[in-house]
Design a protein around this motif. Structure first.
Motif, PDB file in Angstrom:
ATOM      1  N   ALA A  49      -4.580   2.521   2.471  1.00  0.00           N
ATOM      2  CA  ALA A  49      -3.808   1.617   1.603  1.00  0.00           C
ATOM      3  C   ALA A  49      -4.617   1.245   0.365  1.00  0.00           C
ATOM      4  N   GLU A  57      -6.255   0.489   6.503  1.00  0.00           N
ATOM      5  CA  GLU A  57      -6.732  -0.298   5.364  1.00  0.00           C
ATOM      6  C   GLU A  57      -7.332   0.612   4.299  1.00  0.00           C
ATOM      7  N   ALA A  65      -3.642  -3.635   2.071  1.00  0.00           N
ATOM      8  CA  ALA A  65      -4.409  -3.384   0.854  1.00  0.00           C
ATOM      9  C   ALA A  65      -5.128  -4.636   0.383  1.00  0.00           C
ATOM     10  N   HIS A 121      -3.474   2.673  -3.323  1.00  0.00           N
ATOM     11  CA  HIS A 121      -2.908   1.684  -4.237  1.00  0.00           C
ATOM     12  C   HIS A 121      -3.889   1.250  -5.318  1.00  0.00           C
ATOM     13  N   SER A 166       6.646  -2.140   3.691  1.00  0.00           N
ATOM     14  CA  SER A 166       6.005  -2.346   2.392  1.00  0.00           C
ATOM     15  C   SER A 166       5.235  -3.655   2.357  1.00  0.00           C
ATOM     16  N   THR A 201       2.074  -3.246   4.419  1.00  0.00           N
ATOM     17  CA  THR A 201       1.154  -2.356   3.702  1.00  0.00           C
ATOM     18  C   THR A 201       0.463  -3.099   2.562  1.00  0.00           C
ATOM     19  N   LYS A 202       1.209  -3.960   1.876  1.00  0.00           N
ATOM     20  CA  LYS A 202       0.622  -4.772   0.812  1.00  0.00           C
ATOM     21  C   LYS A 202      -0.457  -5.687   1.374  1.00  0.00           C
ATOM     22  N   LEU A 216       3.719   4.180  -0.289  1.00  0.00           N
ATOM     23  CA  LEU A 216       2.546   4.138   0.586  1.00  0.00           C
ATOM     24  C   LEU A 216       2.930   3.773   2.026  1.00  0.00           C
ATOM     25  N   PHE A 218       3.617   0.564  -3.305  1.00  0.00           N
ATOM     26  CA  PHE A 218       3.639   0.244  -1.881  1.00  0.00           C
ATOM     27  C   PHE A 218       4.830   0.859  -1.168  1.00  0.00           C
TER      28      PHE A 218
END
Length: 293
Positions: free
Chosen positions: A125, A122, A154, A129, A147, A150-151, A139, A136
């Motif tokens: 990310a 976290e 974040a 970002h 992705s 990962t979004k 990342l 993303f």
């Protein structure tokens, strides 16, 4: 200029950016410097002739190093107790405390405290970002997720960083003005400034660990509180307003590491009561978030 000298020149051009990224990920200047140095070593061992975006490549490398450090740190950490918090370095190398203090102030001590509570993935990310605008799709390979996942990482981190205020916006704004005036007066050892923001019957309660030996855990009256505040004025240097359990409070965080939190009660535009929390178990239970600028 040979290839090694060219790479060294390119790396130095990006060093400041890499250190800024690493510090926000790790919350430790010495660890950040070590992570940047490790990225230089990896650059020397790699063939980057086909790399079109060296800054992006180096950012990814330093992020991988930081992620490994965060995971290692989380696995073995023993939380410090009391006021004397060591610099949270894994390298054993000391850095200039004045430089560390300036850097923590520039990032925000409350932000560093809240970032420390995120999971390693976290934190990576969110920092990459939200603070450095890394897309993303770039990342995702760093944290080893898709992705989409990962979004979500974040987004979850962002919600924890910002928190939710439990008081009305107007009340929060004037509470903040009072707290900022209190901290400014504390740092400046301004007796009149302190009396101006303290209710005459103000009550201060505190965990014993927050106080020097022999100091009572409860005191009453503005004069007594001012006297104690002046004695402990050096702590105000490391203090910053924050959301504590959804209300305006204060965190005290040398090196960006939480050692004290203050919960406050306001009455008629002044501080009527406050509690100083130092017990590690109680600190861990607090819901902390960053105030909007």
């Amino acid at each position: 200029m040979d290839e090694h000298d060219f790479l060294a020149e390119q790396f130095e051009a990006h060093r400041g950016h890499l250190q800024a990224v690493a510090y926000r990920m790790l919350g430790s200047l010495s660890d950040a410097e070590d992570a940047v140095q490790e990225s230089w070593l990896r650059l020397n061992r790699s063939d980057v002739s086909g790399v079109e975006n060296l800054a992006g490549w180096l950012t990814a490398v330093v992020a991988h190093v930081c992620l490994d450090l965060l995971r290692s740190r989380k696995a073995r950490r023993d939380e410090p107790v009391g006021w004397n918090v060591p610099e949270p370095s894994t390298s054993g190398r000391q850095t200039d405390p004045e430089r560390e203090a300036v850097l923590a102030d520039s990032v925000g001590r409350a932000l560093l405290v809240v970032l420390e509570r995120l999971s390693p993935a976290e934190r990576i990310a969110f920092v990459l970002h939200d603070m450095f605008a890394v897309p993303f799709d770039e990342l995702a390979p760093i944290v080893g997720r898709s992705s989409v996942t990962t979004k979500k990482l974040a987004s979850r981190a962002r919600q924890r960083v910002k928190g939710v205020a439990t008081v009305a916006g107007a009340d929060l704004a004037w509470h903040r003005r009072v707290v900022e005036a209190f901290l400014a007066a504390s740092r400046g050892r301004d007796i009149n400034g302190l009396l101006a923001v303290l209710d005459p019957g103000v009550v201060r309660r505190a965990d014993a660990a927050a106080l020097p030996p022999g100091v009572p855990t409860e005191i009453r009256g503005a004069e007594a509180v001012v006297e104690e505040t002046l004695l402990l004025a050096q702590r105000a240097r490391f203090a910053e307003p924050a959301l504590v359990n959804g209300a305006l409070g204060i965190v005290v965080a040398p090196h960006g590491r939480l050692v004290l939190a203050l919960t406050l009660t306001f009455r008629d535009g002044k501080i009527a009561e406050y509690e100083v929390i130092a017990d590690p178990a109680r600190l861990q239970e607090l819901d902390l978030a960053v105030l909007d600028s």
